[in-house]
Scaffold this motif. Structure first.
Motif, PDB file in Angstrom:
ATOM      1  N   MET A 126       0.850  -1.196   0.000  1.00 31.40           N
ATOM      2  CA  MET A 126       0.000   0.000   0.000  1.00 31.40           C
ATOM      3  C   MET A 126       0.889   1.251   0.000  1.00 31.40           C
ATOM      4  SD  MET A 126      -2.822   1.276   2.822  1.00 31.40           S
ATOM      5  CE  MET A 126      -3.819  -0.213   2.678  1.00 31.40           C
ATOM      6  N   PRO A 127       0.677   2.197  -0.893  1.00 28.97           N
ATOM      7  CA  PRO A 127       1.456   3.442  -0.886  1.00 28.97           C
ATOM      8  C   PRO A 127       1.267   4.215   0.413  1.00 28.97           C
ATOM      9  CG  PRO A 127       0.272   3.176  -2.955  1.00 28.97           C
ATOM     10  CD  PRO A 127      -0.248   2.127  -2.030  1.00 28.97           C
ATOM     11  N   ALA A 145       3.909   9.935  11.615  1.00 27.72           N
ATOM     12  CA  ALA A 145       3.877   8.676  10.876  1.00 27.72           C
ATOM     13  C   ALA A 145       4.369   8.873   9.448  1.00 27.72           C
ATOM     14  CB  ALA A 145       2.457   8.109  10.877  1.00 27.72           C
ATOM     15  N   ARG A 146       3.959   9.977   8.831  1.00 25.43           N
ATOM     16  CA  ARG A 146       4.416  10.260   7.458  1.00 25.43           C
ATOM     17  C   ARG A 146       5.933  10.437   7.411  1.00 25.43           C
ATOM     18  NH1 ARG A 146       2.318  11.832   2.740  1.00 25.43           N
ATOM     19  NH2 ARG A 146       0.205  12.043   3.610  1.00 25.43           N
ATOM     20  N   ASP A 147       6.472  11.177   8.365  1.00 27.25           N
ATOM     21  CA  ASP A 147       7.922  11.384   8.385  1.00 27.25           C
ATOM     22  C   ASP A 147       8.661  10.054   8.527  1.00 27.25           C
ATOM     23  OD1 ASP A 147       7.551  14.099   8.154  1.00 27.25           O
ATOM     24  OD2 ASP A 147       7.787  14.510  10.300  1.00 27.25           O
ATOM     25  N   ALA A 165      11.070   4.720   3.448  1.00 29.52           N
ATOM     26  CA  ALA A 165      10.985   4.499   1.997  1.00 29.52           C
ATOM     27  C   ALA A 165      12.240   5.002   1.287  1.00 29.52           C
ATOM     28  CB  ALA A 165       9.747   5.198   1.441  1.00 29.52           C
ATOM     29  N   GLU A 166      12.744   6.123   1.721  1.00 29.67           N
ATOM     30  CA  GLU A 166      13.969   6.663   1.115  1.00 29.67           C
ATOM     31  C   GLU A 166      15.161   5.740   1.370  1.00 29.67           C
ATOM     32  OE1 GLU A 166      14.251  10.555   2.758  1.00 29.67           O
ATOM     33  OE2 GLU A 166      12.797  11.435   1.348  1.00 29.67           O
ATOM     34  N   ALA A 167      15.178   5.106   2.528  1.00 27.25           N
ATOM     35  CA  ALA A 167      16.256   4.159   2.826  1.00 27.25           C
ATOM     36  C   ALA A 167      16.167   2.948   1.909  1.00 27.25           C
ATOM     37  CB  ALA A 167      16.183   3.734   4.288  1.00 27.25           C
ATOM     38  N   PHE A 168      14.948   2.458   1.674  1.00 28.41           N
ATOM     39  CA  PHE A 168      14.780   1.326   0.758  1.00 28.41           C
ATOM     40  C   PHE A 168      15.156   1.720  -0.671  1.00 28.41           C
ATOM     41  CE2 PHE A 168      11.660  -0.385   3.993  1.00 28.41           C
ATOM     42  CZ  PHE A 168      12.413  -1.498   4.321  1.00 28.41           C
ATOM     43  N   GLU A 169      14.801   2.961  -1.045  1.00 25.98           N
ATOM     44  CA  GLU A 169      15.196   3.440  -2.378  1.00 25.98           C
ATOM     45  C   GLU A 169      16.720   3.482  -2.522  1.00 25.98           C
ATOM     46  OE1 GLU A 169      12.537   6.413  -4.779  1.00 25.98           O
ATOM     47  OE2 GLU A 169      12.671   7.143  -2.707  1.00 25.98           O
ATOM     48  N   HIS A 172       7.250  -1.526   1.199  1.00 26.06           N
ATOM     49  CA  HIS A 172       8.071  -2.136   2.240  1.00 26.06           C
ATOM     50  C   HIS A 172       8.065  -1.296   3.515  1.00 26.06           C
ATOM     51  CE1 HIS A 172       9.630  -4.943  -0.775  1.00 26.06           C
ATOM     52  NE2 HIS A 172      10.241  -5.586   0.207  1.00 26.06           N
ATOM     53  N   ALA A 173       8.097   0.018   3.359  1.00 25.79           N
ATOM     54  CA  ALA A 173       8.063   0.905   4.530  1.00 25.79           C
ATOM     55  C   ALA A 173       6.756   0.736   5.296  1.00 25.79           C
ATOM     56  CB  ALA A 173       8.240   2.353   4.092  1.00 25.79           C
TER      57      ALA A 173
END
Length: 212
Positions: free
Chosen positions: A1-2, A28-30, A36-40, A52-53
């Motif tokens: 889910m995005p 929660a958004r932060d 997500a940026e870490a996974f990217e 994944h986040a």
């Protein structure tokens, strides 16, 4: 889910003080954005990274109860502050001679004297309890053991005191030995009963959150 879809769904699961709810969703958004940026950075595309986040963050069923408990504590603090504000003005409302309806000659009235003593005692306890509840709310946001019980206790306490003090005040106005009884009743309704009705409304919302 995005992330956006997840936060929208989470927001629908939560209710309570708007500012606190907005703060929780922003936090929660932060967290999700950083994850997500870490996974990217590890080579995932944006959509997969967000999924994944979200998966690591937890399902709505896992996350929502903790946020609801936080909102319940915030609501209980709001209720306690309002109870304190409603009661701290009462010495002015009942001050002898401050209003035309409680000045001038009067006849002894044992029932009214008893009610005055009773409302002072109950009001003092309610003010002290409201101050403790505000302090405990700050602690409750950090300690789950306090948080899990504080909201229910505070809201029940506020609701009971609002009902008791409101009823006693109305009886005091109705049994007042002073002239201009109707004026006195109007003052009591405007400066005592109405604020306490607002306290009761906030307490009812707190109970819904505490029992959710």
């Amino acid at each position: 889910m995005p992330i956006d879809d997840y936060l929208a769904a989470l927001g629908k699961e939560l209710w309570g003080p708007r500012r606190r709810k907005a703060d929780l969703l922003a936090e929660a958004r932060d967290h999700l954005t950083d994850a997500a940026e870490a996974f990217e950075a590890d080579g995932m595309d944006r959509r997969a990274a967000e999924k994944h986040a979200v998966a690591d963050f937890g399902t709505l069923e896992e996350v929502a109860p903790g946020y609801r408990a936080d909102l319940a504590v915030s609501q209980s603090r709001r209720t306690a502050v309002l109870l304190f504000a409603a009661l701290i003005i009462q010495p002015i409302v009942w001050r002898e001679g401050a209003w035309s309806w409680n000045s001038g000659p009067d006849d002894p009235n044992p029932l009214n004297d008893l009610l005055q003593a009773l409302v002072r005692d109950v009001g003092t306890i309610a003010i002290a309890g409201a101050v403790l509840a505000v302090v405990a709310a700050g602690i409750g946001l950090r300690y789950p053991l306090v948080r899990d019980h504080l909201a229910g206790v505070t809201t029940v306490f506020a609701l009971a005191n609002a009902a008791a003090i409101g009823a006693i005040s109305l009886l005091m106005a109705l049994t007042s030995p002073h002239p201009n009884g109707l004026l006195g009743l109007g003052v009591v309704c405007g400066f005592v009963v109405l604020p306490l009705l607002l306290v009761a409304q906030q307490a009812t919302r707190g109970l819904r959150l505490a029992w959710a």
